[in-house]
Design an enzyme around this catalytic site. Structure first.
Site, PDB file in Angstrom:
ATOM      1  N   ASN A 397      -9.615  17.131   9.454  1.00  0.00           N
ATOM      2  CA  ASN A 397      -8.925  18.554   9.652  1.00  0.00           C
ATOM      3  C   ASN A 397      -9.915  19.412  10.239  1.00  0.00           C
ATOM      4  O   ASN A 397     -10.573  20.115   9.409  1.00  0.00           O
ATOM      5  CB  ASN A 397      -8.147  18.941   8.639  1.00  0.00           C
ATOM      6  CG  ASN A 397      -7.498  20.138   8.856  1.00  0.00           C
ATOM      7  OD1 ASN A 397      -7.383  20.773  10.037  1.00  0.00           O
ATOM      8  ND2 ASN A 397      -6.815  20.888   7.735  1.00  0.00           N
ATOM      9  N   LYS A 399      -9.589  22.418  11.582  1.00  0.00           N
ATOM     10  CA  LYS A 399      -8.925  23.822  11.356  1.00  0.00           C
ATOM     11  C   LYS A 399      -9.304  24.651  12.619  1.00  0.00           C
ATOM     12  O   LYS A 399      -9.389  24.002  13.772  1.00  0.00           O
ATOM     13  CB  LYS A 399      -9.431  24.419  10.017  1.00  0.00           C
ATOM     14  CG  LYS A 399      -9.315  23.421   8.944  1.00  0.00           C
ATOM     15  CD  LYS A 399      -9.581  24.283   7.699  1.00  0.00           C
ATOM     16  CE  LYS A 399      -9.523  23.339   6.637  1.00  0.00           C
ATOM     17  NZ  LYS A 399      -9.455  24.014   5.227  1.00  0.00           N
ATOM     18  N   HIS A 484       0.314  22.009   5.943  1.00  0.00           N
ATOM     19  CA  HIS A 484      -0.927  22.218   5.482  1.00  0.00           C
ATOM     20  C   HIS A 484      -0.846  23.643   4.514  1.00  0.00           C
ATOM     21  O   HIS A 484      -0.034  24.819   5.047  1.00  0.00           O
ATOM     22  CB  HIS A 484      -2.147  22.468   6.099  1.00  0.00           C
ATOM     23  CG  HIS A 484      -3.389  22.490   5.774  1.00  0.00           C
ATOM     24  ND1 HIS A 484      -4.180  23.537   5.288  1.00  0.00           N
ATOM     25  CD2 HIS A 484      -4.490  21.523   5.725  1.00  0.00           C
ATOM     26  CE1 HIS A 484      -5.279  23.310   4.656  1.00  0.00           C
ATOM     27  NE2 HIS A 484      -5.419  22.135   4.905  1.00  0.00           N
ATOM     28  N   GLU A 486      -2.412  26.243   4.252  1.00  0.00           N
ATOM     29  CA  GLU A 486      -2.944  27.358   4.998  1.00  0.00           C
ATOM     30  C   GLU A 486      -1.749  27.746   5.944  1.00  0.00           C
ATOM     31  O   GLU A 486      -1.499  28.918   6.037  1.00  0.00           O
ATOM     32  CB  GLU A 486      -4.121  26.998   5.877  1.00  0.00           C
ATOM     33  CG  GLU A 486      -5.417  27.278   4.903  1.00  0.00           C
ATOM     34  CD  GLU A 486      -6.549  26.209   5.498  1.00  0.00           C
ATOM     35  OE1 GLU A 486      -6.552  25.840   6.515  1.00  0.00           O
ATOM     36  OE2 GLU A 486      -7.552  25.874   4.666  1.00  0.00           O
ATOM     37  N   GLU A 556      -3.308  17.808  -1.724  1.00  0.00           N
ATOM     38  CA  GLU A 556      -4.350  18.940  -1.670  1.00  0.00           C
ATOM     39  C   GLU A 556      -4.281  20.115  -2.571  1.00  0.00           C
ATOM     40  O   GLU A 556      -3.357  21.098  -2.225  1.00  0.00           O
ATOM     41  CB  GLU A 556      -4.476  19.474  -0.132  1.00  0.00           C
ATOM     42  CG  GLU A 556      -4.733  18.295   0.897  1.00  0.00           C
ATOM     43  CD  GLU A 556      -5.088  18.903   2.330  1.00  0.00           C
ATOM     44  OE1 GLU A 556      -6.375  18.410   2.553  1.00  0.00           O
ATOM     45  OE2 GLU A 556      -4.789  20.002   2.696  1.00  0.00           O
ATOM     46  N   GLY A 562     -11.745  23.911   0.546  1.00  0.00           N
ATOM     47  CA  GLY A 562     -12.558  24.905   1.003  1.00  0.00           C
ATOM     48  C   GLY A 562     -13.388  25.789   0.105  1.00  0.00           C
ATOM     49  O   GLY A 562     -14.083  26.680   0.143  1.00  0.00           O
ATOM     50  N   SER A 602     -12.312  19.684  -0.724  1.00  0.00           N
ATOM     51  CA  SER A 602     -13.641  19.658  -0.895  1.00  0.00           C
ATOM     52  C   SER A 602     -14.229  18.178  -1.306  1.00  0.00           C
ATOM     53  O   SER A 602     -15.063  18.075  -2.172  1.00  0.00           O
ATOM     54  CB  SER A 602     -14.051  20.691  -2.204  1.00  0.00           C
ATOM     55  OG  SER A 602     -13.838  22.057  -2.025  1.00  0.00           O
TER      56      SER A 602
HETATM   57  C1  PEP Z   1      -8.214  20.895   4.121  1.00  0.00           C
HETATM   58  O1  PEP Z   1      -8.019  21.851   4.626  1.00  0.00           O
HETATM   59  O2  PEP Z   1      -7.360  19.912   4.366  1.00  0.00           O
HETATM   60  C2  PEP Z   1      -9.390  20.533   3.346  1.00  0.00           C
HETATM   61  C3  PEP Z   1      -9.338  19.268   2.471  1.00  0.00           C
HETATM   62  O3  PEP Z   1     -10.542  21.018   3.357  1.00  0.00           O
HETATM   63  P1  PEP Z   1     -11.902  21.034   2.635  1.00  0.00           P
HETATM   64  O4  PEP Z   1     -12.321  19.690   2.804  1.00  0.00           O
HETATM   65  O5  PEP Z   1     -12.639  21.827   3.528  1.00  0.00           O
HETATM   66  O6  PEP Z   1     -11.518  21.558   1.184  1.00  0.00           O
END
Ligand code: PEP
Length: 640
Positions: A397, A399, A484, A486, A556, A562, A602
């Site tokens: 992803n 972003k 997601h 966000e 997630e 992040g 992460s």
């Molecule tokens: C995400 O935004 O889907 C995600 C998993 O981000 P990160 O791997 O940076 O934590």
């Protein structure tokens, strides 16, 4: 039920359009005459030259036939059904006008093959319009007989076939003759019926000598033996390229004692002009012009009667020559009534068109089936140890990172890397909208799937700045991330909005990666299970089993995204197992076992192997670590 109705409507429309196009293509001149009738009825008279009308007639036949074939084979399902609906929405009011004003008695939709009254035509169109609206609403419910990659064969072959049919029918004459003067018709019988006052299609058939007006119809029909009739509705426009051949046939008729008349609707001037140009010595008679157009679609054409029965018809391009007329007619094959030409022509159409397409469909289905079997076999091999069918996936992803150039460079690098060393799992990259079309051009989507990070909750229209699921699909992307955290948090995407997005994405054949996960407070309050369950119920548990099977879930935990904080493999496994259990409750164990559930938050090359080794974790949704090819590859390699 929906599928059945849509496919029945599609069958009805397909068959009607094919028939309607085909009968027009076998008789382009008939369609031209009908259009002239329409123009006259609309007081547009000679608004268009005959050549333009003829080209239109051929085009119309080809369009109707091809649309019917496309619908039957579910080719370009959305576009085809829309074009058909537009045509019917124009034709239906027009046929209502025809039914009310009755300027023409037969609409000519099916040429001479099937004559409907104007009201029958109108009701037929209402039914077809309803069917068209149904297929426009659910075009993707139409199942395919030929896969997308082979559709070009059907498209080109159908177009070629129908144009050849039109061309040949114009050069020769209609390959299927639905009119009252077809070969084998006993004109004496029709004439007697008419004389007895019964309704007869031969009411306008008369033959009057051009010089003294004597009616010789009965004499010609009662002639025992052969009679040649050169039929030329308008001598002024008749093709005179075969004049020598026509004169030779006349000489042959004279030598063998057969009658020979020229039949025309032209007056004295036309007849004298023809005589001057061609040196014709045969007598001319007058007949009704429309009847002559009905007798043969050629100006001129030749008719051979034997004892008052039509036994042969030739267009001016296919007249018999000295090699055919070698002896008296009763000794020649052309002097006898031909075998059933309709059956022969049906067999020809079957062999030239239906059979090749049937073979193509069967071969294509077999090919798809073997492909499917191979795929099943492969996935069984990969996951044999786990005896699960579900797919392992590592999805990136990006972003809101990377400008177009950097994004294309990253995708290229990844493409080359994974082409050189095939991954042991499915790989997907989800990028900002602006990258999709460029990346789709070079990405080998058999190895790396391409997806968007979002799509609109509306189909289309005045939603400035939004990008619809259809638009995403049109770039060549196959996936879309929805839900997601966000987007839920910063753009206030509610479960209802996400529900709409999922439906629209699936309607456009996009595979949805649906994200769920709890916040730190929710986890600390021990509410993680409750949260993920509500998120699934709010946006995807409304789907049918078939549609739910197309969803990939990404768990997630928001507190891990992040932040560098990863859920431990045990924590992640625990909640993945819980998610699978609620899917099992809703859709059954088999669906739960087949659902891919990714972990995100992460995830890096260092922790991926431990996470992915857990039985209920089927891969990862990767944010930060998907922005460098080497990092992303490191995570993908966790499946090696
Ligand atoms: C995400 O935004 O889907 C995600 C998993 O981000 P990160 O791997 O940076 O934590």
């Amino acid at each position: 039920m929906k599928k059945t109705i849509v496919n029945l409507c599609r069958l009805l429309l397909g068959v009607v359009f094919i028939l309607s196009g085909f009968v027009k293509a076998v008789d382009p001149l008939g369609t031209l005459y009908k259009m002239q009738d329409y123009l006259l009825a609309m007081h547009l008279g000679k608004w268009l030259p005959d050549m333009a009308l003829l080209a239109f007639a051929v085009g119309l036949a080809a369009l109707e036939f091809c649309l019917g074939i496309f619908l039957l084979f579910a080719i370009r399902r959305r576009a085809t059904s829309r074009v058909i609906a537009v045509i019917l929405s124009i034709m239906t009011p027009l046929t209502l006008w025809l039914a009310l004003a009755n300027p023409i008695s037969d609409c000519g939709c099916f040429g001479d093959a099937l004559v409907l009254t104007n009201w029958q035509t109108f009701w037929k169109n209402i039914i077809l319009l309803a069917a068209a609206i149904t297929v426009v609403k659910w075009p993707l419910e139409m199942f395919r007989f030929v896969s997308k990659s082979n559709q070009w064969i059907v498209i080109n072959y159908s177009m070629l076939f129908i144009l050849v049919i039109s061309g040949w029918s114009l050069y020769d004459r209609p390959q299927f003759d639905f009119r009252p003067y077809q070969e084998g018709t006993d004109l004496r019988k029709g004439w007697t019926q008419m004389m007895e006052g019964n309704e007869s299609p031969y009411a306008d058939f008369f033959i009057e000598k051009a010089d003294d007006g004597e009616d010789i119809t009965e004499q010609v029909l009662n002639n025992e033996g052969y009679t040649f009739l050169l039929v030329a509705p308008w001598l002024e426009k008749a093709d005179d390229s075969q004049l020598d051949l026509i004169n030779q046939i006349y000489e042959y008729a004279k030598d063998n004692g057969y009658l020979f008349y020229g039949l025309t609707a032209s007056g004295e001037t036309g007849i004298n002009r023809w005589r001057d140009i061609t040196g014709a010595e045969y007598p001319f008679c007058l007949t009704d012009g429309t009847t002559l157009k009905t007798i043969i679609r050629s100006n001129p054409g030749l008719l051979l009667l034997k004892d008052g029965t039509v036994i042969r018809k030739w267009s001016h391009n296919r007249l018999p020559n000295e090699y055919d007329l070698t002896s008296p007619l009763d000794e020649l094959e052309i002097g006898q009534a031909p075998d059933n030409t309709t059956t022969r022509h049906i067999v020809e159409v079957m062999l030239w068109f239906v059979l090749p397409l049937a073979i193509l469909s069967v071969t294509d289905r077999l090919w798809m089936w073997t492909k499917w079997i191979r795929k099943q076999h492969n996935s069984n091999c990969i996951y044999k140890k786990e005896t699960k069918m579900r797919k392992k996936i590592v999805a990136g992803n990006w972003k809101m990172n990377m400008n177009l150039q950097d994004g294309v460079a990253l995708a290229k690098e990844l493409n080359e890397t994974l082409k050189a060393e095939k991954p042991n799992c499915g790989v997907v990259i989800c990028t900002p909208f602006i990258h999709l079309a460029s990346i789709a051009q070079f990405l080998d989507q058999n190895i790396i799937g391409l997806g968007a990070e979002n799509c609109a909750d509306k189909e289309k229209g005045a939603f400035t700045g939004e990008v619809s699921a259809e638009m995403v699909k049109s770039t060549g992307a196959q996936y879309v991330i929805l839900g997601h955290s966000e987007r839920r948090e910063y753009y206030k995407e509610t479960p209802e909005i996400l529900k709409e997005k999922v439906l629209l994405a699936q309607k456009n054949d996009l595979k949805v990666i649906f994200c769920i996960g709890e916040s730190l407070e929710e986890r600390e309050a021990g509410k993680q299970n409750e949260v993920v369950k509500a998120e699934l119920e709010g946006s995807v548990f409304n789907l049918s089993e078939e549609d739910f099977r197309k969803i990939v879930i990404a768990y997630e935990p928001i507190w891990a995204i992040g932040t560098g904080k990863t859920a431990t493999a045990e924590q992640a496994e625990e909640i993945h197992a819980y998610i699978r259990s609620i899917i099992a409750e809703k859709y059954g164990q088999a669906v739960a076992d087949d659902t891919t559930i990714l972990y995100g938050g992460s995830c890096k090359a260092s922790n991926a192997p431990e996470l992915f080794a857990k039985p209920d974790i089927d891969g990862g949704l990767i944010g930060g670590a998907s922005l460098k090819a080497a990092d992303f590859k490191g995570i993908i390699d966790a499946f090696k």
